[in-house]
Design a protein around this motif. Structure first.
Motif, PDB file in Angstrom:
ATOM      1  N   MET A   1      11.681  34.311 -37.604  1.00 57.36           N
ATOM      2  CA  MET A   1      12.643  35.623 -37.919  1.00 57.36           C
ATOM      3  C   MET A   1      12.489  36.540 -36.538  1.00 57.36           C
ATOM      4  N   ALA A   2      13.746  36.785 -36.131  1.00 56.39           N
ATOM      5  CA  ALA A   2      13.739  37.821 -35.089  1.00 56.39           C
ATOM      6  C   ALA A   2      13.183  39.202 -35.247  1.00 56.39           C
ATOM      7  N   ALA A   3      12.692  39.688 -34.190  1.00 55.44           N
ATOM      8  CA  ALA A   3      12.304  40.772 -34.145  1.00 55.44           C
ATOM      9  C   ALA A   3      13.227  42.088 -34.493  1.00 55.44           C
ATOM     10  N   ARG A   4      12.811  43.101 -35.248  1.00 55.05           N
ATOM     11  CA  ARG A   4      14.016  44.183 -35.519  1.00 55.05           C
ATOM     12  C   ARG A   4      14.079  45.137 -34.461  1.00 55.05           C
ATOM     13  N   ARG A   5      15.380  45.297 -34.156  1.00 59.68           N
ATOM     14  CA  ARG A   5      15.680  46.018 -32.945  1.00 59.68           C
ATOM     15  C   ARG A   5      16.319  47.598 -33.418  1.00 59.68           C
ATOM     16  N   GLY A  94      21.064  45.562 -10.887  1.00 57.24           N
ATOM     17  CA  GLY A  94      21.011  46.955 -11.370  1.00 57.24           C
ATOM     18  C   GLY A  94      20.359  47.043 -12.713  1.00 57.24           C
ATOM     19  N   LEU A  95      20.217  45.797 -13.435  1.00 56.28           N
ATOM     20  CA  LEU A  95      19.956  45.375 -14.900  1.00 56.28           C
ATOM     21  C   LEU A  95      18.484  45.309 -14.819  1.00 56.28           C
ATOM     22  N   PRO A  96      17.903  45.626 -16.077  1.00 55.42           N
ATOM     23  CA  PRO A  96      16.334  45.713 -16.353  1.00 55.42           C
ATOM     24  C   PRO A  96      16.232  44.248 -16.279  1.00 55.42           C
ATOM     25  N   VAL A  97      15.155  43.585 -15.412  1.00 58.20           N
ATOM     26  CA  VAL A  97      14.763  42.410 -15.439  1.00 58.20           C
ATOM     27  C   VAL A  97      13.342  42.238 -16.077  1.00 58.20           C
ATOM     28  N   LEU A  98      12.879  41.298 -16.991  1.00 61.57           N
ATOM     29  CA  LEU A  98      11.814  41.174 -17.550  1.00 61.57           C
ATOM     30  C   LEU A  98      11.150  39.638 -17.240  1.00 61.57           C
ATOM     31  N   GLY A  99       9.970  39.454 -17.076  1.00 62.44           N
ATOM     32  CA  GLY A  99       9.284  38.370 -16.758  1.00 62.44           C
ATOM     33  C   GLY A  99       8.801  37.926 -18.134  1.00 62.44           C
ATOM     34  N   ILE A 100       9.216  36.804 -18.646  1.00 64.06           N
ATOM     35  CA  ILE A 100       8.787  36.237 -20.062  1.00 64.06           C
ATOM     36  C   ILE A 100       7.950  35.277 -19.872  1.00 64.06           C
ATOM     37  N   ASP A 101       6.848  35.159 -20.550  1.00 62.40           N
ATOM     38  CA  ASP A 101       6.012  33.851 -20.617  1.00 62.40           C
ATOM     39  C   ASP A 101       6.505  32.853 -21.193  1.00 62.40           C
ATOM     40  N   ARG A 138      11.747  33.152 -27.765  1.00 62.14           N
ATOM     41  CA  ARG A 138      10.513  33.585 -27.818  1.00 62.14           C
ATOM     42  C   ARG A 138      10.611  35.227 -27.709  1.00 62.14           C
ATOM     43  N   PHE A 139      11.173  35.708 -26.860  1.00 65.05           N
ATOM     44  CA  PHE A 139      11.422  37.126 -26.585  1.00 65.05           C
ATOM     45  C   PHE A 139      11.906  37.690 -27.739  1.00 65.05           C
ATOM     46  N   LEU A 140      12.939  37.264 -28.327  1.00 66.10           N
ATOM     47  CA  LEU A 140      13.670  37.838 -29.514  1.00 66.10           C
ATOM     48  C   LEU A 140      12.458  37.807 -30.644  1.00 66.10           C
ATOM     49  N   GLY A 143       8.903  39.758 -28.774  1.00 66.54           N
ATOM     50  CA  GLY A 143       9.383  40.989 -28.023  1.00 66.54           C
ATOM     51  C   GLY A 143       8.395  41.472 -26.845  1.00 66.54           C
ATOM     52  N   GLU A 144       7.738  42.470 -26.846  1.00 68.03           N
ATOM     53  CA  GLU A 144       7.012  43.066 -25.754  1.00 68.03           C
ATOM     54  C   GLU A 144       5.646  41.929 -25.690  1.00 68.03           C
ATOM     55  N   ALA A 145       5.348  41.454 -26.659  1.00 68.50           N
ATOM     56  CA  ALA A 145       3.971  40.513 -26.745  1.00 68.50           C
ATOM     57  C   ALA A 145       4.001  39.375 -25.442  1.00 68.50           C
ATOM     58  N   VAL A 146       5.074  39.026 -25.259  1.00 68.18           N
ATOM     59  CA  VAL A 146       5.574  37.942 -24.091  1.00 68.18           C
ATOM     60  C   VAL A 146       5.979  38.435 -22.703  1.00 68.18           C
ATOM     61  N   VAL A 147       6.141  39.727 -22.886  1.00 70.62           N
ATOM     62  CA  VAL A 147       6.471  40.106 -21.380  1.00 70.62           C
ATOM     63  C   VAL A 147       5.379  40.224 -20.644  1.00 70.62           C
TER      64      VAL A 147
END
Length: 151
Positions: A1-5, A94-101, A138-140, A143-147
């Motif tokens: 299930m996707a994390a609620r945003r 100029g976008l946010p860039v996140l490194g995902i496990d 995995r990110f959806l 969330g932050e747990a995999v950043v």
């Protein structure tokens, strides 16, 4: 299930390899990942503008770059390559860039394709694009747990 945003956001995920970059995109609500394409690497001078164009065409608001750490959590040469591309993308878009496990994403993609695509399928999805979709999923979901990094 996707994390609620709180807000809907569209993501573009990248599975960065030495020879290719797998791409996946979320739906406009940022809930459902789908494989998009695989680009052949041509060097940063060509790859970064191409990825910037794709991000704009897809309406991406955040870029998710697979960050390939070892099982131990240590970053190696592949992680350094992904980080270098991520910094270049941040500067260009100029976008946010996140490194995902992304541990095991390529293996998961290969297994998924082996189990779900019949030998008679006319169009087999590319495993790199599927790996990018798994990184995005995995990110959806987590969330932050995999950043692992922010650029």
């Amino acid at each position: 299930m996707a994390a609620r945003r709180e807000e809907a956001m569209k993501y573009l995920a990248l599975d960065v390899g030495e020879k290719t970059i797998g791409l996946a995109v979320s739906d406009p609500l940022g809930l459902i990942p789908r494989p998009l394409a695989t680009l052949s690497r041509r060097g940063a001078r060509a790859d970064v503008p191409d990825l910037d164009r794709l991000a704009r065409e897809q309406g991406a608001e955040t870029l998710l770059v697979g960050y390939p750490v070892h099982v131990s959590g240590e970053a190696g040469a592949a992680a350094a390559r992904a980080a270098r591309l991520a910094r270049q993308l941040k500067a260009k878009t100029g976008l946010p860039v996140l490194g995902i496990d992304e541990r095991y994403s390529t293996l998961e993609a290969e297994e998924f394709l082996r189990e779900s695509v019949s030998g008679r399928a006319k169009r087999r999805p590319d495993d790199h694009a599927v790996a990018a979709a798994l990184i995005l999923r995995r990110f959806l979901e987590e969330g932050e747990a995999v950043v692992l990094a922010r650029w």
